[in-house]
Design an enzyme around this catalytic site. Structure first.
Site, mmCIF file in Angstrom:
data_model
loop_
_atom_site.group_PDB
_atom_site.id
_atom_site.type_symbol
_atom_site.label_atom_id
_atom_site.label_comp_id
_atom_site.label_asym_id
_atom_site.label_seq_id
_atom_site.Cartn_x
_atom_site.Cartn_y
_atom_site.Cartn_z
ATOM 1 N N PRO A 1 76.574 58.930 -39.674
ATOM 2 C CA PRO A 1 76.959 58.260 -40.913
ATOM 3 C C PRO A 1 75.737 57.928 -41.766
ATOM 4 O O PRO A 1 74.667 57.624 -41.249
ATOM 5 C CB PRO A 1 77.641 56.976 -40.417
ATOM 6 C CG PRO A 1 76.991 56.707 -39.098
ATOM 7 C CD PRO A 1 76.735 58.060 -38.494
ATOM 8 N N GLY A 2 75.919 57.986 -43.049
ATOM 9 C CA GLY A 2 74.851 57.603 -43.979
ATOM 10 C C GLY A 2 75.365 56.587 -44.970
ATOM 11 O O GLY A 2 75.057 55.399 -44.902
ATOM 12 N N CYS B 1 66.959 58.698 -72.839
ATOM 13 C CA CYS B 1 67.256 59.470 -74.040
ATOM 14 C C CYS B 1 68.247 60.587 -73.713
ATOM 15 O O CYS B 1 67.931 61.777 -73.760
ATOM 16 C CB CYS B 1 65.957 60.046 -74.616
ATOM 17 S SG CYS B 1 66.153 60.718 -76.271
#
Length: 470
Positions: A324-325, A394
């Site tokens: 798992p992350g 931007c």
């Protein structure tokens, strides 16, 4: 102009808080919007880890990543303990560190008994320097360089072989090392593509057949036959992964069942496979309507189906790994920004600008990901406006949250975006030459810097100016 809501719908930032409960061990972090320690103090400010968020911004500046140590440790323990409870064989939870790889995060998960899954030489180098035991490090990647492979081999890590090209190179490197010393065989796993679909974003599906990752199932027998003949390779396991931010339970059950069939096929070629890595992918709650399974529910389903399938095939239980992350780290972190300018487009929308955006969180512009936010210094003030939170870059597409429901904001308010521990700092950039933000870890009322804010000097540190241009 900004939309307003009826009084009964004018909720405040408090709606995202859990009731005060000193025992958070049984709360699954991936099902929460804010870290487990989130509270509102007497100044009506958001606190995390006992630290006032507005004070943290005053001290460390903004944007600022704030990592709650208790939430991260709780998630680690829930994975570790549930696999130990529901799986009768040996198990090992690995942290998928691509979500956020830095010394402090690696050190915390290591101290909780987890291993680490890395996908580059840089992540591997960081994990090693954080004190992770190399025997618990697994190197992934579909196009590893020779330098990365050699670093993993010399560090005694496990390499997850992804394709034929990599296998041939590993055999070559292993042969060269054997000529110069009594080198041990290279410890590898094989990554296979299971052909399992799941409902998630196209870019984070990795288990379906049309994927850049893993050996094709049609090559399975040939791969097993080849590897079984290589004295320089020690194939200890099989690996598969079906994607990320998954709420469905059935695809993971299907994956575990398919992988046990692969175990049987590998045994026919004389391969003794002792490890099975079912990947990760459990989703988290980013918005109120998200309803992911808990860590315990996901882990229990995986453990039970692997055990049942192994018993059915009369196979010994392999060492069961998962990686798992997002479900470990995402909810544990928030990002704090300072509100700046605003712009009202009559009858269309109100823009509220913050001092960060796509360079510290590229997921909204990349994946159309959605988040929730609160104003940290106005936690009890009713949400009376719908605004579009705009980044400072931007780019017209630099929008952090569309239609955010907030109290009336003013310049210098501190805005907090939730669930930013996964793929925020790790995917951050210097777009528009913005320095990357600082990060702190908070616990028991104390904050410690874990990533320094970049400076303008950092931005030009690697620049080279030829003499003829001076």
């Amino acid at each position: 102009m900004a939309l307003t809501y009826p009084v009964e719908l004018q909720l405040s930032g408090r709606q995202y808080l859990q009731p005060i409960n000193d025992n958070t061990a049984d709360i699954s972090p991936n099902q929460q919007l804010l870290p487990l320690t989130a509270r509102v103090n007497h100044d009506d400010h958001l606190e995390i880890g006992g630290c006032d968020v507005t004070t943290l911004v005053e001290q460390y500046g903004s944007p600022l990543y704030i990592l709650d140590e208790e939430t991260l440790r709780t998630a680690c323990r829930q994975y570790r303990n549930t696999f130990k409870e529901y799986y009768q064989g040996e198990s090992q939870v690995l942290y998928a560190s691509k979500a956020w790889n830095c010394l402090a995060v690696c050190a915390i998960v290591a101290s909780e008994g987890l291993g680490i899954d890395v996908v580059s030489g840089g992540e591997l180098y960081t994990a090693l320097n954080a004190g992770m035991n190399p025997s618990k490090i697994y190197l992934h990647g579909n196009n590893k360089s020779d330098d990365e492979l050699v670093l993993a081999i010399e560090s005694a890590c496990t390499i997850v072989a992804d394709n034929w090209h990599e296998l041939y190179r590993l055999v070559k490197i292993g042969g060269e090392q054997a000529e110069n010393s009594a080198a041990a065989p290279i410890r590898i796993m094989l990554r296979l593509t299971p052909g399992i679909e799941c409902h998630t974003h196209e870019y984070i599906r990795t288990g379906h057949l049309d994927s850049k990752f893993g050996f094709d199932p049609n090559d399975l027998q040939e791969v097993f036959a080849f590897v079984s003949k290589q004295a320089s390779l020690d194939c200890v396991g099989l690996h598969a992964h079906i994607g990320s931010q998954i709420f469905e339970r059935q695809p993971h059950r299907d994956l575990a069942s398919v992988m046990v069939q692969w175990l049987r096929d590998a045994a026919k070629h004389g391969l003794t496979i002792t490890e099975l890595n079912v990947g990760g992918g459990l989703g988290i709650k980013y918005i109120e309507s998200d309803d992911p399974p808990s860590i315990e529910e996901w882990s229990k389903a995986i453990c039970e189906v692997v055990q049942t399938a192994c018993i059915s095939e009369n196979l010994p239980l392999p060492k069961l790994l998962c990686e798992p992350g997002r479900s470990l780290i995402a909810t544990a972190c928030v990002t704090a920004y300072t509100v700046g300018s605003s712009k009202i487009v009559p009858e269309i929308r109100t823009y509220v600008a913050i001092d960060g955006g796509m360079s510290d969180n590229p997921r909204p512009i990349t994946y159309q990901s959605v988040y929730r936010a609160v104003v940290a210094n106005k936690m009890s003030v009713p949400c009376t406006e719908t605004v579009t939170l705009a980044g400072k870059h931007c780019e017209s597409g630099d929008i952090l949250i569309k239609n955010a429901q907030l109290p009336k904001t003013e310049a210098n308010d501190i805005l907090v975006v939730m669930g930013t521990g996964a793929y925020n700092y790790s995917m951050a950039s210097n777009y528009n030459r913005l320095p990357r933000p600082a990060a702190v870890v908070v616990a028991n009322g104390e904050a410690n810097l874990i990533l320094q804010r970049e400076t303008y000097l950092d931005l030009i540190r690697q620049d080279c100016l030829p003499e003829r241009l001076k």
